[in-house]
Motif scaffolding. Structure first.
Motif, short mmCIF file in Angstrom:
data_model
loop_
_atom_site.label_atom_id
_atom_site.label_comp_id
_atom_site.label_asym_id
_atom_site.label_seq_id
_atom_site.Cartn_x
_atom_site.Cartn_y
_atom_site.Cartn_z
N ASP A 57 -3.97 3.79 -1.89
CA ASP A 57 -3.81 3.89 -3.43
C ASP A 57 -5.26 4.35 -3.87
O ASP A 57 -5.28 4.88 -4.88
CB ASP A 57 -3.66 2.42 -3.96
CG ASP A 57 -2.23 1.88 -3.50
OD1 ASP A 57 -1.17 2.23 -3.83
OD2 ASP A 57 -2.25 1.15 -2.37
N ALA A 58 -6.30 3.84 -3.13
CA ALA A 58 -7.69 4.57 -3.73
C ALA A 58 -7.74 5.71 -3.55
O ALA A 58 -8.27 6.63 -4.42
CB ALA A 58 -8.70 3.81 -2.87
N ILE A 59 -7.05 6.46 -2.38
CA ILE A 59 -7.38 7.83 -2.14
C ILE A 59 -6.70 8.65 -3.23
O ILE A 59 -6.98 9.69 -3.79
CB ILE A 59 -6.52 8.36 -0.53
CG1 ILE A 59 -7.48 7.82 0.30
CG2 ILE A 59 -6.39 9.61 -0.53
CD1 ILE A 59 -7.05 7.79 1.74
N LYS A 60 -5.23 8.27 -3.62
CA LYS A 60 -4.52 8.84 -4.65
C LYS A 60 -5.44 8.84 -6.06
O LYS A 60 -5.30 9.88 -6.61
CB LYS A 60 -3.11 8.15 -4.80
CG LYS A 60 -2.15 8.29 -3.80
CD LYS A 60 -1.21 7.30 -3.94
CE LYS A 60 0.03 7.52 -2.95
NZ LYS A 60 1.23 6.51 -3.15
N ASP A 61 -5.96 7.68 -6.30
CA ASP A 61 -6.74 7.73 -7.55
C ASP A 61 -8.06 8.52 -7.53
O ASP A 61 -8.39 9.34 -8.29
CB ASP A 61 -7.30 6.20 -7.94
CG ASP A 61 -6.10 5.18 -8.39
OD1 ASP A 61 -5.02 6.00 -8.54
OD2 ASP A 61 -6.26 4.18 -8.43
N ILE A 62 -8.71 8.63 -6.38
CA ILE A 62 -9.92 9.27 -6.19
C ILE A 62 -9.52 10.94 -6.32
O ILE A 62 -10.09 11.68 -6.73
CB ILE A 62 -10.53 8.89 -4.71
CG1 ILE A 62 -11.12 7.87 -4.85
CG2 ILE A 62 -11.51 10.23 -4.29
CD1 ILE A 62 -11.48 6.94 -3.46
N ARG A 63 -8.34 11.15 -5.55
CA ARG A 63 -8.08 12.65 -5.55
C ARG A 63 -7.80 13.09 -6.84
O ARG A 63 -7.75 14.47 -7.22
CB ARG A 63 -6.83 12.83 -4.87
CG ARG A 63 -7.20 12.65 -3.12
CD ARG A 63 -6.64 13.66 -2.07
NE ARG A 63 -6.73 14.98 -2.26
CZ ARG A 63 -5.69 15.63 -2.29
NH1 ARG A 63 -4.49 14.97 -2.02
NH2 ARG A 63 -5.68 16.93 -2.66
N LYS A 64 -7.11 12.27 -7.84
CA LYS A 64 -6.69 12.74 -9.13
C LYS A 64 -8.06 12.84 -10.17
O LYS A 64 -8.18 13.88 -10.94
CB LYS A 64 -6.14 11.56 -9.88
CG LYS A 64 -4.57 11.25 -9.55
CD LYS A 64 -4.11 10.19 -10.28
CE LYS A 64 -2.79 9.72 -9.69
NZ LYS A 64 -2.62 8.38 -10.28
N ASN A 65 -9.09 12.35 -9.52
CA ASN A 65 -10.49 12.51 -10.45
C ASN A 65 -11.50 13.07 -9.71
O ASN A 65 -12.64 13.50 -10.33
CB ASN A 65 -10.86 10.73 -10.85
CG ASN A 65 -10.00 10.17 -11.54
OD1 ASN A 65 -9.60 10.87 -12.74
ND2 ASN A 65 -10.05 8.87 -11.13
N ASN A 66 -11.30 13.50 -8.38
CA ASN A 66 -12.35 14.25 -7.79
C ASN A 66 -11.99 15.09 -6.73
O ASN A 66 -11.45 14.88 -5.88
CB ASN A 66 -13.08 13.15 -6.93
CG ASN A 66 -14.41 13.84 -6.25
OD1 ASN A 66 -14.47 14.83 -5.77
ND2 ASN A 66 -15.66 12.90 -6.20
N GLY A 67 -12.23 16.52 -7.10
CA GLY A 67 -11.29 17.79 -6.39
C GLY A 67 -12.26 18.09 -5.13
O GLY A 67 -11.98 18.90 -4.65
N ASP A 68 -13.37 17.56 -5.14
CA ASP A 68 -14.75 17.85 -4.11
C ASP A 68 -14.02 17.38 -2.79
O ASP A 68 -14.57 17.69 -1.77
CB ASP A 68 -15.76 17.18 -4.35
CG ASP A 68 -16.54 17.74 -5.61
OD1 ASP A 68 -16.37 18.62 -6.09
OD2 ASP A 68 -17.54 17.15 -5.97
N PHE A 69 -13.01 16.48 -2.59
CA PHE A 69 -12.71 15.67 -1.33
C PHE A 69 -10.99 16.05 -1.12
O PHE A 69 -10.54 15.69 -2.24
CB PHE A 69 -13.06 14.30 -1.13
CG PHE A 69 -14.46 14.08 -1.24
CD1 PHE A 69 -15.11 13.94 0.04
CD2 PHE A 69 -15.48 14.09 -2.29
CE1 PHE A 69 -16.27 13.57 0.03
CE2 PHE A 69 -16.71 13.57 -2.12
CZ PHE A 69 -17.10 13.49 -0.89
#
Length: 92
Positions: A57-69
């Motif tokens: 779930d954290a990865i999903k949220d991070i990918r929405k907000n951070n395209g660097d990773f």
């Protein structure tokens, strides 16, 4: 020269905690290096359904907000991991 490869490994924790840790360490990860989220198989993916929001779930949220990773499935080439989709490579 080029910076050395680095790996930040984030262990099993609730989504909010992992997102806070990611925010703390992401800037230290050079392009081409990784943040690894362990135990993405939890919260019903397919084990420990009652855990609540966690690494995946954290990865999903991070990918929405951070395209660097971005996920790097090449590190899952042997097909056995407790962290599917959890190897995030910094691309920019």
């Amino acid at each position: 020269g080029e910076p050395p490869n680095a790996v930040v490994i984030l262990g099993l924790a609730p989504r909010r905690r992992l997102m806070t840790l990611f925010d703390s360490y992401a800037a230290l990860v050079p392009v081409g290096s990784y943040v690894v989220f362990e135990e993405t198989i939890t919260n019903g993916n397919p084990v420990w359904p009652g855990m609540g929001p966690g690494p995946k779930d954290a990865i999903k949220d991070i990918r929405k907000n951070n395209g660097d990773f971005v996920p790097d499935p090449s590190l899952e080439k042997f097909g056995l991991t407790f962290s599917p989709g959890g190897f995030l490579k910094r691309r920019s």
